[in-house]
Motif scaffolding. Structure first.
Motif, PDB file in Angstrom:
ATOM      1  N   LYS A   1      -3.782   7.627  -4.327  1.00  0.00           N
ATOM      2  CA  LYS A   1      -5.183   7.601  -3.906  1.00  0.00           C
ATOM      3  C   LYS A   1      -5.371   7.091  -2.485  1.00  0.00           C
ATOM      4  O   LYS A   1      -6.351   7.390  -1.841  1.00  0.00           O
ATOM      5  N   SER A   2      -4.429   6.274  -1.995  1.00  0.00           N
ATOM      6  CA  SER A   2      -4.555   5.754  -0.632  1.00  0.00           C
ATOM      7  C   SER A   2      -3.157   5.549  -0.049  1.00  0.00           C
ATOM      8  O   SER A   2      -2.172   5.444  -0.774  1.00  0.00           O
TER       9      SER A   2
ATOM     10  N   ILE B   1      19.177   9.838   5.870  1.00  0.00           N
ATOM     11  CA  ILE B   1      17.766   9.697   6.211  1.00  0.00           C
ATOM     12  C   ILE B   1      17.061  11.033   6.051  1.00  0.00           C
ATOM     13  O   ILE B   1      17.581  12.072   6.463  1.00  0.00           O
ATOM     14  N   ASP B   2      15.873  11.000   5.452  1.00  0.00           N
ATOM     15  CA  ASP B   2      15.097  12.212   5.257  1.00  0.00           C
ATOM     16  C   ASP B   2      13.623  11.839   5.104  1.00  0.00           C
ATOM     17  O   ASP B   2      13.287  10.678   4.873  1.00  0.00           O
ATOM     18  N   GLU B   3      12.791  12.847   5.203  1.00  0.00           N
ATOM     19  CA  GLU B   3      11.358  12.658   4.988  1.00  0.00           C
ATOM     20  C   GLU B   3      10.880  13.733   4.029  1.00  0.00           C
ATOM     21  O   GLU B   3      11.468  14.815   3.935  1.00  0.00           O
ATOM     22  N   VAL B   4       9.850  13.419   3.270  1.00  0.00           N
ATOM     23  CA  VAL B   4       9.257  14.366   2.337  1.00  0.00           C
ATOM     24  C   VAL B   4       7.744  14.229   2.457  1.00  0.00           C
ATOM     25  O   VAL B   4       7.234  13.140   2.704  1.00  0.00           O
ATOM     26  N   PHE B   5       7.030  15.340   2.331  1.00  0.00           N
ATOM     27  CA  PHE B   5       5.580  15.231   2.464  1.00  0.00           C
ATOM     28  C   PHE B   5       4.968  14.799   1.144  1.00  0.00           C
ATOM     29  O   PHE B   5       5.445  15.129   0.064  1.00  0.00           O
ATOM     30  N   VAL B   6       3.904  14.019   1.257  1.00  0.00           N
ATOM     31  CA  VAL B   6       3.152  13.509   0.116  1.00  0.00           C
ATOM     32  C   VAL B   6       1.682  13.714   0.437  1.00  0.00           C
ATOM     33  O   VAL B   6       1.236  13.380   1.530  1.00  0.00           O
ATOM     34  N   LYS B   7       0.932  14.262  -0.514  1.00  0.00           N
ATOM     35  CA  LYS B   7      -0.501  14.428  -0.285  1.00  0.00           C
ATOM     36  C   LYS B   7      -1.236  13.204  -0.802  1.00  0.00           C
ATOM     37  O   LYS B   7      -1.040  12.771  -1.932  1.00  0.00           O
ATOM     38  N   ILE B   8      -2.092  12.660   0.061  1.00  0.00           N
ATOM     39  CA  ILE B   8      -2.900  11.509  -0.299  1.00  0.00           C
ATOM     40  C   ILE B   8      -4.348  11.867   0.029  1.00  0.00           C
ATOM     41  O   ILE B   8      -4.676  12.081   1.196  1.00  0.00           O
ATOM     42  N   ASN B   9      -5.170  11.955  -0.988  1.00  0.00           N
ATOM     43  CA  ASN B   9      -6.561  12.390  -0.834  1.00  0.00           C
ATOM     44  C   ASN B   9      -6.676  13.706  -0.074  1.00  0.00           C
ATOM     45  O   ASN B   9      -7.506  13.874   0.807  1.00  0.00           O
TER      46      ASN B   9
ATOM     47  N   ARG C   1       2.901   0.734  -0.975  1.00  0.00           N
ATOM     48  CA  ARG C   1       3.209  -0.387  -1.865  1.00  0.00           C
ATOM     49  C   ARG C   1       4.056   0.074  -3.053  1.00  0.00           C
ATOM     50  O   ARG C   1       5.038  -0.564  -3.418  1.00  0.00           O
ATOM     51  N   PHE C   2       3.658   1.207  -3.640  1.00  0.00           N
ATOM     52  CA  PHE C   2       4.416   1.724  -4.769  1.00  0.00           C
ATOM     53  C   PHE C   2       5.835   2.103  -4.359  1.00  0.00           C
ATOM     54  O   PHE C   2       6.802   1.767  -5.038  1.00  0.00           O
ATOM     55  N   ALA C   3       5.980   2.826  -3.254  1.00  0.00           N
ATOM     56  CA  ALA C   3       7.299   3.293  -2.815  1.00  0.00           C
ATOM     57  C   ALA C   3       8.232   2.120  -2.518  1.00  0.00           C
ATOM     58  O   ALA C   3       9.410   2.147  -2.880  1.00  0.00           O
ATOM     59  N   THR C   4       7.716   1.085  -1.873  1.00  0.00           N
ATOM     60  CA  THR C   4       8.529  -0.086  -1.548  1.00  0.00           C
ATOM     61  C   THR C   4       8.964  -0.823  -2.816  1.00  0.00           C
ATOM     62  O   THR C   4      10.131  -1.191  -2.960  1.00  0.00           O
ATOM     63  N   THR C   5       8.031  -1.019  -3.729  1.00  0.00           N
ATOM     64  CA  THR C   5       8.349  -1.722  -4.975  1.00  0.00           C
ATOM     65  C   THR C   5       9.313  -0.911  -5.819  1.00  0.00           C
ATOM     66  O   THR C   5      10.282  -1.443  -6.366  1.00  0.00           O
TER      67      THR C   5
ATOM     68  N   MET D   1      -2.694  -2.109 -12.897  1.00  0.00           N
ATOM     69  CA  MET D   1      -1.305  -1.719 -12.760  1.00  0.00           C
ATOM     70  C   MET D   1      -0.525  -2.882 -12.135  1.00  0.00           C
ATOM     71  O   MET D   1      -0.927  -3.449 -11.128  1.00  0.00           O
ATOM     72  N   TRP D   2       0.609  -3.213 -12.718  1.00  0.00           N
ATOM     73  CA  TRP D   2       1.385  -4.364 -12.255  1.00  0.00           C
ATOM     74  C   TRP D   2       1.871  -4.183 -10.832  1.00  0.00           C
ATOM     75  O   TRP D   2       2.014  -5.150 -10.088  1.00  0.00           O
ATOM     76  N   CYS D   3       2.127  -2.946 -10.433  1.00  0.00           N
ATOM     77  CA  CYS D   3       2.667  -2.676  -9.097  1.00  0.00           C
ATOM     78  C   CYS D   3       1.683  -3.117  -8.013  1.00  0.00           C
ATOM     79  O   CYS D   3       2.080  -3.649  -6.978  1.00  0.00           O
ATOM     80  N   ILE D   4       0.405  -2.915  -8.251  1.00  0.00           N
ATOM     81  CA  ILE D   4      -0.608  -3.277  -7.261  1.00  0.00           C
ATOM     82  C   ILE D   4      -0.733  -4.790  -7.158  1.00  0.00           C
ATOM     83  O   ILE D   4      -0.803  -5.351  -6.068  1.00  0.00           O
ATOM     84  N   LYS D   5      -0.722  -5.453  -8.323  1.00  0.00           N
ATOM     85  CA  LYS D   5      -0.957  -6.886  -8.330  1.00  0.00           C
ATOM     86  C   LYS D   5       0.278  -7.711  -7.954  1.00  0.00           C
ATOM     87  O   LYS D   5       0.192  -8.661  -7.191  1.00  0.00           O
ATOM     88  N   PHE D   6       1.439  -7.346  -8.498  1.00  0.00           N
ATOM     89  CA  PHE D   6       2.633  -8.162  -8.315  1.00  0.00           C
ATOM     90  C   PHE D   6       3.768  -7.461  -7.566  1.00  0.00           C
ATOM     91  O   PHE D   6       4.798  -8.065  -7.301  1.00  0.00           O
ATOM     92  N   GLY D   7       3.610  -6.183  -7.254  1.00  0.00           N
ATOM     93  CA  GLY D   7       4.694  -5.381  -6.695  1.00  0.00           C
ATOM     94  C   GLY D   7       5.304  -5.948  -5.430  1.00  0.00           C
ATOM     95  O   GLY D   7       6.531  -6.022  -5.302  1.00  0.00           O
ATOM     96  N   ALA D   8       4.484  -6.328  -4.478  1.00  0.00           N
ATOM     97  CA  ALA D   8       4.997  -6.845  -3.205  1.00  0.00           C
ATOM     98  C   ALA D   8       5.799  -8.133  -3.416  1.00  0.00           C
ATOM     99  O   ALA D   8       6.858  -8.320  -2.808  1.00  0.00           O
TER     100      ALA D   8
END
Length: 179
Positions: A132-133, A27-35, A139-143, A1-8
């Motif tokens: 997954k982590s 400003i707000d927060e939302v819950f996200v399930k990770i593993n 990384r995904f959210a920032t990109t 996936m390009w986001c992992i390799k080049f996203g940052a």
């Protein structure tokens, strides 16, 4: 996936060339399930809909809110004139301790702008079959925020000719960022 390799790298280049943000932050927060574990994705959006910052944390308490506010103030050159949040008390703690001179609004429905900005992340999360982590999600959210800021042009606010010119310049900037 390009986001992992080049996203940052892409996100850094796009943020460097980004025009300044507005003076009102939603400003707000939302819950996200990770593993299978619940985390909170904190997000700040300015009055034009541009994502100022996103930050993934395990908790949603006063200390987590202060961490997010500190990160937000570090990435943004000056204090916002106004912040709009929901009625979560953690925001009040961070506001009083870090930016007491800023106007803090908690009106009902006042925070809808940032609530709507969560939708794009939700769609991507479902398409990717969950994150997954924590590192991958951050990384995904920032990109994704940096790329969406580039192409979020407010079509309904400008004439067609001006919109075409904005699109051309956005694609030119994207080409420079990925070169």
């Amino acid at each position: 996936m390009w986001c992992i390799k080049f996203g940052a790298l892409y996100a850094r280049r796009l943020k460097r060339n980004h025009r300044s943000y507005g003076d009102t932050f939603y400003i707000d927060e939302v819950f996200v399930k990770i593993n299978g574990k619940q985390h909170y994705l904190w997000r700040a959006v300015d009055q034009d809909g541009a994502v100022v910052d996103v930050f993934l944390q395990v908790k949603r308490d006063g200390a987590a809110a202060k961490r997010f506010f500190k990160r937000l103030l570090r990435s943004h050159d000056e204090e916002p004139r106004k912040i709009v949040t929901d009625k979560l008390r953690s925001y009040g703690v961070a506001h009083r301790e870090l930016i007491p001179d800023t106007i803090h609004s908690t009106e009902q429905y006042g925070n809808n702008r940032v609530e709507q900005s969560h939708e794009a992340t939700r769609v991507r999360e479902r398409g990717m079959r969950r994150f997954k982590s924590v590192r991958q999600a951050q990384r995904f959210a920032t990109t994704h925020a940096a790329v969406s800021n580039l192409f979020n042009l407010g079509r309904h606010l400008v004439r067609a000719e001006h919109y075409r010119n904005l699109r051309i310049s956005a694609f030119g900037e994207w080409s420079r960022a990925v070169a």
